[in-house]
Design a protein around this motif. Structure first.
Motif, short mmCIF file in Angstrom:
data_model
loop_
_atom_site.label_atom_id
_atom_site.label_comp_id
_atom_site.label_asym_id
_atom_site.label_seq_id
_atom_site.Cartn_x
_atom_site.Cartn_y
_atom_site.Cartn_z
N ILE A 137 -23.93 25.83 14.86
CA ILE A 137 -24.44 26.97 14.09
C ILE A 137 -25.28 27.86 15.00
CG2 ILE A 137 -26.07 27.66 12.27
CD1 ILE A 137 -25.18 25.18 10.70
N ASP A 138 -26.20 27.24 15.74
CA ASP A 138 -27.06 28.00 16.64
C ASP A 138 -27.75 27.05 17.61
OD1 ASP A 138 -28.73 29.70 17.97
OD2 ASP A 138 -29.74 30.50 16.19
N ARG A 151 -30.32 30.28 3.45
CA ARG A 151 -31.31 30.97 4.28
C ARG A 151 -32.57 30.13 4.35
NH1 ARG A 151 -29.60 36.00 5.43
NH2 ARG A 151 -28.02 36.92 4.07
N GLU A 163 -32.36 36.49 15.73
CA GLU A 163 -31.07 36.46 15.04
C GLU A 163 -30.98 35.20 14.17
OE1 GLU A 163 -26.24 36.55 15.97
OE2 GLU A 163 -27.68 36.51 17.62
N LYS A 165 -29.64 32.83 11.44
CA LYS A 165 -28.33 32.56 10.86
C LYS A 165 -28.47 31.65 9.65
CE LYS A 165 -26.12 33.08 15.35
NZ LYS A 165 -25.24 32.49 16.38
N LEU A 166 -27.48 31.66 8.79
CA LEU A 166 -27.47 30.76 7.65
C LEU A 166 -27.51 29.32 8.14
CD1 LEU A 166 -24.80 32.44 5.34
CD2 LEU A 166 -27.29 32.63 5.21
N ARG A 171 -36.10 29.28 14.38
CA ARG A 171 -35.30 29.56 15.58
C ARG A 171 -36.21 29.68 16.80
NH1 ARG A 171 -31.98 34.07 18.17
NH2 ARG A 171 -29.99 33.05 18.65
#
Length: 474
Positions: A137-138, A151, A163, A165-166, A171
């Motif tokens: 995902i990230d 979210r 940025e 992300k769902l 982050r």
């Protein structure tokens, strides 16, 4: 959502509900289990329960045995929200999200029991799978939601300039987050020789880890990651979104430390040393667990490159002339010496297997970290130990005492750490995030599974390697 989850992470750590009302230290506790009732436990492992009974019988001190029985199973008792073959979700405690670092560290103490408990092994396999999907995902995120389509619900992360992300809860880019995911997978392989978790999704996540580490060497550009947060503490955001300027020297940039505090200088040396170890472990997995020769070669090459950069740029001299590992550097000759209780720390390098515990450079570094040379070392009426900016001055983290005991070569140091751990729990039967150096009744995070599990790991290891310390402890 719990009351704790409604507060900002900094609030949880530094004040408000975090400073829990504890029983008076003068009141001797009745050593009644503080675990949830059996029917309320999130996950029950027969192997863990048997080990609790076996180890507890070897502890001569009643309070220490009580704390062990409460703390070691805390992750299984309270933080496993899902447990399955392909998906396990483990929260950090009082925040209902999965941190890559915390969840991996929380499961590590149970790895030696996996062959004795198929359901426990399944739980770890599911967590390895969840880590892989989360990284895809990230790879820059440190924390994730249980629902990958949701979210973030973390109030302090809602308006971050990055940025988002769902599926991402927070982050903050931390090198150690990806290292811990590798470490758990490697530990599972070493304990079981079971190739099932190492599927195509896991291999894709491993490739994403390598790509992210390469991007954060920033050889040609600053890379895709930016992060800014409006917050009263400068440790919550990055200068210009990228952190302070650096010279490109082959080390991996980290935005944040394992405490989730921003780095002063972006080359966090303990995290880079951890990355070298994790990359070598990844190479083993890519050779043996899932044969991927190109992945193994790439991981080894990057490990070699970062190791060479560490040798060239990772040390510094203290004012008295001693050479030690720096905590952070920028490649321009600027360096800071300190240590933070959160692992990877300079003090925790031997525990993580990044250095030999007899290595003279590390021993000099660890001695300096446990002294007035470290601005985050505190000595008060109740205890001495290492804290960090995340909670602030005067607060000692039990994690630093545990890591010191896990790394010690002499019995006297281990005994001293055990005594401090036993006597600073505020009679709660658990290990907390941090406590006031003069008054352990003032503590942060009454529900912090990582610290509890690490304490249990220490006791289990002592039962195996130095049983005389536990049997005679008082």
């Amino acid at each position: 959502m719990s009351d704790f989850a409604m507060l900002g992470r900094r609030t949880i750590l530094a004040g408000g509900l975090a400073l829990a009302a504890a029983p008076a230290l003068a009141t001797a506790p009745r050593f009644v289990s503080r675990r949830p009732a059996v029917g309320d436990r999130r996950f029950v492992s027969p192997a863990v329960e048997r080990a609790i009974g076996h180890v507890s019988q070897r502890i001569g001190d009643a309070k220490l045995a009580w704390m062990f029985a409460n703390a070691w199973p805390n992750t299984l008792d309270t933080t496993v929200l899902a447990a399955g073959e392909t998906d396990s979700f483990v929260i950090t405690g009082d925040i209902p999200c999965l941190w890559l670092r915390d969840s991996a560290a929380q499961m590590a103490p149970y790895l030696p029991l996996l062959r004795k408990d198929p359901r426990l092994a399944m739980l770890v396999r599911g967590l390895i799978a969840r880590h892989a999907r989360s990284i895809l995902i990230d790879p820059y995120a440190n924390a994730f939601m249980q629902d990958p389509a949701a979210r973030t619900t973390l109030s302090w992360a809602l308006h971050d300039n990055t940025e988002m992300k769902l599926g991402v809860a927070e982050r903050k880019w931390e090198v150690d987050s990806l290292c811990y995911a590798i470490r758990l997978a490697y530990g599972y392989w070493q304990a079981t020789r079971d190739p099932r978790p190492f599927d195509a999704t896991w291999a894709a996540a491993a490739q994403a880890i390598l790509r992210t580490f390469r991007e954060q060497q920033r050889k040609g550009s600053d890379g895709p990651y930016r992060f800014r947060r409006s917050a009263p503490e400068p440790t919550e955001t990055l200068l210009g979104g990228y952190g302070r300027p650096t010279r490109r020297i082959g080390l991996i940039h980290s935005g944040f430390r394992p405490s989730d505090d921003a780095c002063d200088y972006p080359f966090l040396i303990p995290a880079n040393l951890f990355a070298v170890t994790a990359l070598r472990e990844l190479a083993v997995l890519a050779r043996d667990a899932r044969p991927e020769p190109a992945l193994a070669a790439a991981a080894t090459a990057l490990a070699d490159e970062v190791a060479a950069a560490l040798q060239a740029h990772g040390t510094m001299r203290l004012p008295d002339g001693r050479t030690v590992w720096a905590y952070e550097v920028d490649g321009y000759g600027n360096a800071s010496f300190m240590d933070d209780a959160n692992v990877p720390s300079l003090s925790g390098l031997a525990y993580l297997g990044c250095v030999d515990d007899r290595d003279p450079l590390w021993r000099a570094t660890a001695a300096a970290a446990w002294s007035g040379d470290n601005p985050w070392f505190f000595r008060g009426r109740a205890a001495e130990g290492i804290g960090g900016p995340h909670v602030g001055r005067r607060y000692i983290w039990p994690m630093s005492l545990i890591v010191r005991a896990l790394s010690a070569s002499d019995d006297a140091t281990v005994r001293a750490c055990l005594r401090l751990l036993r006597d600073t729990d505020a009679d709660t039967g658990f290990v907390h995030e941090a406590f006031d150096m003069d008054d352990p009744a003032k503590f942060t995070r009454p529900w912090f599974a990582w610290a509890n599990g690490l304490f249990g790991e220490l006791i289990v290891r002592l039962a195996e390697t130095r049983p005389h310390l536990l049997e005679s402890f008082a």
